[in-house]
Design a protein around this motif. Sequence first.
Motif, short mmCIF file in Angstrom:
data_model
loop_
_atom_site.label_atom_id
_atom_site.label_comp_id
_atom_site.label_asym_id
_atom_site.label_seq_id
_atom_site.Cartn_x
_atom_site.Cartn_y
_atom_site.Cartn_z
N PRO A 252 8.71 105.20 -89.82
CA PRO A 252 9.58 106.37 -89.93
C PRO A 252 10.89 106.02 -90.64
O PRO A 252 11.38 104.89 -90.57
CB PRO A 252 9.85 106.75 -88.47
N GLU A 253 11.48 107.02 -91.30
CA GLU A 253 12.71 106.79 -92.05
C GLU A 253 13.87 106.42 -91.14
O GLU A 253 14.80 105.73 -91.58
CB GLU A 253 13.07 108.04 -92.86
N ASP A 254 13.83 106.87 -89.90
CA ASP A 254 14.94 106.57 -88.98
C ASP A 254 14.73 105.30 -88.18
O ASP A 254 15.44 105.04 -87.20
CB ASP A 254 15.18 107.75 -88.04
N ALA A 255 13.75 104.48 -88.59
CA ALA A 255 13.46 103.24 -87.86
C ALA A 255 13.77 102.03 -88.72
O ALA A 255 13.72 102.06 -89.95
CB ALA A 255 12.00 103.21 -87.43
N GLU A 256 14.08 100.94 -88.06
CA GLU A 256 14.13 99.62 -88.67
C GLU A 256 12.80 98.94 -88.38
O GLU A 256 12.27 99.06 -87.28
CB GLU A 256 15.27 98.79 -88.06
N ALA A 257 12.24 98.25 -89.36
CA ALA A 257 10.96 97.56 -89.16
C ALA A 257 11.18 96.06 -89.22
O ALA A 257 11.79 95.55 -90.17
CB ALA A 257 9.95 98.00 -90.21
N GLU A 258 10.69 95.35 -88.22
CA GLU A 258 10.85 93.90 -88.13
C GLU A 258 9.47 93.26 -87.93
O GLU A 258 8.74 93.63 -87.01
CB GLU A 258 11.76 93.53 -86.96
N PRO A 277 18.54 102.09 -89.47
CA PRO A 277 17.46 102.87 -90.08
C PRO A 277 17.20 102.45 -91.53
O PRO A 277 18.13 102.26 -92.31
CB PRO A 277 17.97 104.31 -90.01
N GLY A 278 15.91 102.30 -91.86
CA GLY A 278 15.52 101.95 -93.21
C GLY A 278 15.54 100.48 -93.53
O GLY A 278 15.07 100.05 -94.59
N THR A 279 16.05 99.66 -92.62
CA THR A 279 16.12 98.22 -92.85
C THR A 279 14.77 97.56 -92.61
O THR A 279 14.05 97.92 -91.68
CB THR A 279 17.18 97.58 -91.93
N ILE A 280 14.45 96.59 -93.46
CA ILE A 280 13.23 95.80 -93.31
C ILE A 280 13.65 94.36 -93.04
O ILE A 280 14.48 93.80 -93.76
CB ILE A 280 12.36 95.86 -94.58
N ARG A 281 13.06 93.76 -92.02
CA ARG A 281 13.39 92.38 -91.66
C ARG A 281 12.12 91.55 -91.46
O ARG A 281 11.09 92.07 -91.06
CB ARG A 281 14.19 92.32 -90.35
N LEU A 291 15.35 87.30 -92.29
CA LEU A 291 15.54 87.67 -93.68
C LEU A 291 15.55 89.19 -93.75
O LEU A 291 14.62 89.85 -93.27
CB LEU A 291 14.41 87.10 -94.54
N THR A 292 16.58 89.74 -94.38
CA THR A 292 16.72 91.19 -94.49
C THR A 292 16.46 91.64 -95.91
O THR A 292 16.92 91.00 -96.88
CB THR A 292 18.14 91.63 -94.07
N GLY A 293 15.71 92.72 -96.05
CA GLY A 293 15.38 93.24 -97.38
C GLY A 293 16.61 93.68 -98.16
O GLY A 293 17.54 94.27 -97.59
#
Length: 424
Positions: A252-258, A277-281, A291-293
């Motif tokens: 989802p757009e309002d989630a961070e994915a790790e 929100p929107g962060t990829i780790r 590591l963050t996108g």
Amino acid sequence: MHGVASCQRGARAPGRHRLRARTIPRLAHNGRVNASDPLAALSALRTEEGSALLASLASYDPADELAVATRLRREHPADLVSAALGQARLRQRAAAKFGAEDAGRMFFTPNGVEQSTRRTVAAHRAERFAALGVRSVADLCSGIGGDAIALARAGISVLAVDRDPPTAAAARANAEALGLADLIEVRCADVTDIDTSGYDAVFADPARRGGRGRIFDPEAYSPPLSWAIAAARTRPFAALKIAPGVPHEAVPEDAEAEWISDGGDVKEAVLWFGTAPGTIRATLLPGPHTLTGRGLPDPAVRAVGRYLYEPDGAVIRAHLVAEVAEDVGGGLIDATIAYITSDELRPTPYATAYEITDALPFNVKKLKALLREREVGNLTVKKRGSAVEPDELRRKVKPQGPGAATVFMTRTAGAPAMLVGHPA
């Protein structure tokens, strides 16, 4: 899955249940217990006799089970011995996830051992919750309590919910065995019946296995991912544990994915709500190293240089290979292969570096001759983008000698290739 979410960890639990003291059978006056009944077996193992019997099996060898069982049945009821031996086997299996000390005190179900979060991963997640200021968590689909234990050890009070009675009973027993009963309340119920409004955060670990094995469709999880996301959005913070192969478009757009790996093995993906929100780790344990996108474009393809970098699986799953390539000053060996090449050796926790001595077109005879010339007997075979099976290749090249090497069966610029080298 339609309508009611289930979150069933056990194999046989029907519908909805509430766990009360009377649902845990007591030993009959003759000391006998039906070992095929998980609740009865757990109750028996928590008696003085059952506890002593389990303690005596702490280091037993399963290969000697017949002799051990025969000896113990002279002094204890046969069903109690069977239950104790079964639990001892589960504890030995669980030691890899929970550590020998905790596993030796806990109680498990077969599914609980298989599906529980590894202790190091659960601790990482609990520390993130604690850093956010979370003091209470509703742990939905808690299983035998692995995550609840980590949360409680981080000083967070937990409501642990699972609808399978034997699983919930094991979670309660584990909270008591580890001295965490004051922080962990266990409830046997359907997660859709739970009011989470009084909690700072929600954590959900939907079941991703069914009668036919692993479930890949997030909407076939139990409960479905859409239900878990809706529950997550009701609280200031939430984390949803999902399969690491989840498509990025399902985030989802309002989630961070790790994406999380432990010791190089990818363990899970987590959707965080209320964080970034929107962060990829990509998080690598131990460490942790995160590591963050940075939203980089795909790296350019270039000729194989002196060094080859093999990104960690969590980095690949998180689609952060470009970030590693930029950090090491490298490019891809092929547009479709997650191997990075560079002429520089730059230490990074996010990839393993190898020094390449030979880059050859695919040819098994040439590889065999090269390995014979180098006297390579210790051969590590890695593959990515190749149909070659490592064991089959070893049989064909017949490595012999005192030397060691690593061969990568892959593609370079679209063509099958062999890269020979060693860890840098």
